[in-house]
Enzyme design. Structure first.
Site, PDB file in Angstrom:
ATOM      1  N   HIS A   1      18.068   6.408 -10.247  1.00 37.24           N
ATOM      2  CA  HIS A   1      17.174   6.362  -9.098  1.00 37.24           C
ATOM      3  C   HIS A   1      16.481   7.697  -8.866  1.00 37.24           C
ATOM      4  CE1 HIS A   1      20.104   3.083  -8.404  1.00 37.24           C
ATOM      5  NE2 HIS A   1      19.016   2.435  -8.102  1.00 37.24           N
TER       6      HIS A   1
ATOM      7  N   CYS B   1      22.662   2.233 -13.525  1.00 35.44           N
ATOM      8  CA  CYS B   1      22.021   0.941 -13.280  1.00 35.44           C
ATOM      9  C   CYS B   1      20.966   0.739 -14.360  1.00 35.44           C
ATOM     10  CB  CYS B   1      21.410   0.936 -11.872  1.00 35.44           C
ATOM     11  SG  CYS B   1      21.062  -0.730 -11.224  1.00 35.44           S
TER      12      CYS B   1
ATOM     13  N   ASP C   1      25.707  -9.719 -14.159  1.00 41.36           N
ATOM     14  CA  ASP C   1      25.603  -8.710 -13.108  1.00 41.36           C
ATOM     15  C   ASP C   1      25.941  -9.293 -11.745  1.00 41.36           C
ATOM     16  OD1 ASP C   1      24.831  -6.680 -14.810  1.00 41.36           O
ATOM     17  OD2 ASP C   1      22.689  -7.052 -14.554  1.00 41.36           O
TER      18      ASP C   1
ATOM     19  N   GLU D   1       0.814  -1.210   0.000  1.00 40.90           N
ATOM     20  CA  GLU D   1       0.000   0.000   0.000  1.00 40.90           C
ATOM     21  C   GLU D   1       0.856   1.272   0.000  1.00 40.90           C
ATOM     22  OE1 GLU D   1      -2.443  -3.076   2.422  1.00 40.90           O
ATOM     23  OE2 GLU D   1      -0.342  -2.604   1.995  1.00 40.90           O
TER      24      GLU D   1
END
Length: 762
Positions: free
Chosen positions: A703, A735, A608, A17
């Site tokens: 990010h 990334c 990776d 949630e």
């Protein structure tokens, strides 16, 4: 009477949630008030879920990260974020991710997007925290309003609250001094704020406060040991009781230090550090509570309650009311509720315990200690049966795999030729320009991709329809990369739900959950697969998808795999054999896939190892053992290929200075690393160590939703070229791009390609 408590509870909710509420707010699809209401409802549910414990944690909930919460509580906000004119929560999100919701009013200069705070791993877990930023001018000022709001909520619900706070020494250790200031020089400025905080909590009639000092499970030099003495002596004059919480490892040489601090209780990780208990009994002051973390807070296997009671019962008789029991650490690191799993087979499910089930185990232990084992006879018998079936299961043990491991030879981990010879052959074959551009692997996982996967798993579309849809997504991804002018392409990983779960789904010895989500950072959640038995690869896992992508372009296409160490570290791993054995089983399985990709004509293969550093023991004296089998496992997986096949690997959030030689020992032709948030400071490792192979320092912080400029990327690469010869540098994001949106990705990568062209012209 034994006391039960918990160190922390998962924040995201059993149905994620919090994740959905956060992302809705950031996309301007809901209000700040709606987000806060969701958070309040989650806290209420979580406190209800912990009903029956003697003390319940408050302050463990966070909108993004508990370390960032602590920074804001201490008034330790980066300079670039100090002059924001909007809501505090929006400024909090700006530090966490570079921006908050887009509808916020830009009422004054200084309210624009900013560079997000640097992220790194929380000790040796897969949880990421926002690194506190210090300098010589750092000052601290208390703002406990958010914690006080949560305490007020808890009080209305009848919760006997134990506020959870990061201790002052661990907080300083977690931070980074941007100007090389001695972090411990800031301690005299920090401690008065902690004293003020403790007094504030005393005024709220709080009896116990949990101060988390996991730093005590690491090796400390004299200065940091003295800092603990200084800090807790200064905090000694207080009106609340302190439970000093250590976890993630053993105290060892820090036992006397921890036992000698003027606190009222000491929590230790009795799962990883049971050997600390007997020595502590001899040195712990007679009035001090000893809290034992006896339920594993980081893995999902049932506890052997009968064996544990054999150990605990004498301690309970000896310590009496001074014995507390709890999970070993916060339950942040495990899923919420096993009852949500409807597709796990009954036997495997009977071996597991998620957060709620771990609290049930704690209550069973407490009742048995208080009233005798007879009071919990049925529960203990059920537990004994489950432990026994797992131990003897043929699903767990495969003699053929054990035999394969016994025949491992050193030659499996050796490339045929040294790097310089391989590099020349690869250059002749691939014909790449200087500063070659690529991405790390994944492209945006759009709503259409997720919906298609959902329909397939629900049986609403057949396999042929699913494969056609994924091929269309791969074709789109390849087309966009060609338009951008990238030099080495990827297929985008549309068919993969997660870089570890995808492989776990296809390897024997793994099981998957439906709702086993844990928080990685912010709204990012992962669903670690469960490694329950011996590992083998029954069939090819990636070859068909990569071959199809390569058929669409003349440019080199990278085969994308997750390495054995990362699969291990990002799984819930079996605890009945050494991790090194499980890792080598994974290495053999990935090796088979590497060779199959090469056989299929793929000339660049990325394996990776994002979590290589994450698995390092907290004590450097134990590093070499881990690095020995971890690097060997990577080499087994990677090094069976021909010289002409270029092997890449990628690593996340790695401070390389203290392990750069081991990374070089991997002998990957190209490594890509995350460096943009640190402004290339992570490349300091290469000042003294002349890394021999090629490297791609990340220039696009994926990010954050912010889009890097061409000029910024050029500047970052120039910094990199000061340390590494430019002819061995690649240009790439930090990334994978899975969590980003195409409208962000396209301009960011266009700037990256343009920056590479600028660099080539210099």
């Amino acid at each position: 009477m034994v006391t039960t408590h918990n160190l922390g509870f998962p924040r995201i909710g059993s149905k994620r949630e919090l994740k959905f509420a956060l992302e809705s707010y950031w996309k301007d699809q809901s209000t700040r008030e709606t987000l806060k209401e969701t958070a309040s409802l989650l806290r209420k549910q979580h406190w209800h879920d912990q009903k029956g414990l003697d003390l319940v944690p408050v302050g463990d909930f966070s909108f993004y990260d508990h370390v960032l919460d602590m920074s804001f509580m201490l008034g330790q906000i980066p300079e670039r974020a100090q002059h924001f004119h909007g809501d505090v929560l929006d400024n909090y999100f700006r530090v966490a991710r570079g921006r908050s919701a887009r509808t916020q009013e830009k009422t004054a200069e200084g309210d624009e997007d900013i560079a997000a705070g640097e992220m790194t791993k929380w000790f040796d877990t897969n949880y990421h925290y926002i690194v506190p930023e210090f300098n010589a001018n750092t000052k601290f000022k208390l703002d406990a309003s958010l914690l006080l709001e949560q305490l007020a909520e808890a009080k209305t619900q009848g919760v006997k609250a134990k506020p959870v706070i990061i201790g002052p020494i661990t907080y300083l250790a977690l931070g980074k001094a941007k100007d090389n200031t001695d972090k411990l020089a800031l301690l005299p400025r920090l401690l008065p704020v902690y004293s003020e905080l403790l007094e504030t909590l005393a005024q709220q009639s709080i009896e116990w406060v949990q101060l988390d000092e996991p730093l005590l499970t690491t090796e400390l030099d004299t200065d940091w040991q003295n800092a603990f003495h200084t800090a807790y002596r200064q905090l000694e004059n207080r009106r609340v009781k302190i439970l000093l919480a250590t976890y993630f490892g053993q105290l060892l040489e820090n036992r006397s230090l921890a036992a000698g601090l003027p606190v009222d209780g000491l929590h230790i990780d009795a799962v990883n550090g049971r050997g600390d208990v007997a020595p502590l009994l001899n040195i712990l002051p007679a009035h001090t509570v000893l809290s034992l973390g006896v339920i594993n807070g980081r893995n999902i296997w049932k506890t052997d309650l009968n064996a544990l009671l054999d150990w605990l019962e004498p301690l309970a008789q000896s310590l009496g009311h001074r014995l507390w029991i709890a999970p070993s650490c916060s339950l942040l690191h495990v899923p919420v509720d096993l009852a949500d799993e409807q597709q796990l087979d009954a036997e495997l499910k009977s071996w597991l315990a998620f957060a709620l089930q771990k609290l049930d185990e704690l209550k069973i232990l407490a009742t048995a200690l208080r009233e005798g084992r007879g009071a919990m006879k049925e529960a203990l018998a059920s537990n004994r049966y489950a432990i026994g079936t797992r131990h003897h299961s043929s699903r767990v043990h495969n003699p053929a795999i054990a035999a394969a491991l016994s025949h491992l030879g050193a030659e499996l981990g050796q490339r045929k030729s040294p790097y310089q010879q391989r590099a020349a052959k690869q250059e002749a074959l691939l014909k790449l320009p200087v500063y070659p551009t690529t991405t790390i692997g994944s492209f945006p996982q759009t709503a259409d991709i997720r919906q298609t996967r959902h329909l397939f798993k629900a049986g609403k579309i057949d396999e042929a329809q699913y494969r056609d849809a994924m091929r269309a997504e791969i074709a789109h991804c390849v087309h966009e990369q060609e338009k951008l002018g990238l030099d080495v392409l990827v297929h985008g990983e549309a068919e993969r739900n997660d870089m570890v779960e995808y492989f776990g789904e296809q390897l024997d010895g793994y099981a998957l959950t439906q709702s086993g989500w844990v928080q990685s950072y912010g709204s990012r959640c992962v669903k670690p697969p469960i490694l329950f038995g011996d590992i083998s690869r029954p069939q090819a896992m990636t070859v068909e998808w990569i071959q199809y992508a390569q058929s669409l372009t003349d440019k080199p296409m990278k085969g994308m795999l997750t390495g054995p160490v990362t699969i291990l570290n990002w799984s819930f791993v079996r605890d009945d054999q050494p991790r090194s054995l499980s890792c080598k089983q994974l290495a053999l399985a990935i090796r088979e896939e590497v060779l199959a990709l090469e056989q299929a004509g793929i000339r660049i293969i990325q394996i990776d190892e994002a979590a290589l550093r994450e698995g390092l023991p907290l004590r450097k004296s134990q590093w070499q053992e881990y690095l020995g089998w971890a690097i060997e496992s990577f080499r087994i997986a990677a090094n069976g290929v021909r010289d002409e096949t270029q092997i890449h690997t990628h690593m996340c959030y790695s401070e390389f200075n203290d392990m750069i030689a081991s990374i070089a020992d991997m002998d990957a032709d190209v490594i890509t690393i995350e460096t943009s948030r640190s402004d290339m400071a992570l490349l300091n490792a290469f000042d003294d160590f002349k890394y021999p192979n090629e490297i791609g320092p990340g220039v696009y912080d994926i990010h954050s939703p912010n889009i890097p400029t061409q000029e910024h990327i050029v500047a970052l690469m120039k910094k990199a070229a000061e340390r590494i010869p430019f002819e061995r540098l690649w240009v790439n994001p930090d990334c994978g791009l899975k969590t980003r949106q195409w409208p962000e990705v396209i301009p960011a990568l266009a700037n990256m390609v343009a920056a590479a062209k600028t660099l080539r012209a210099l």
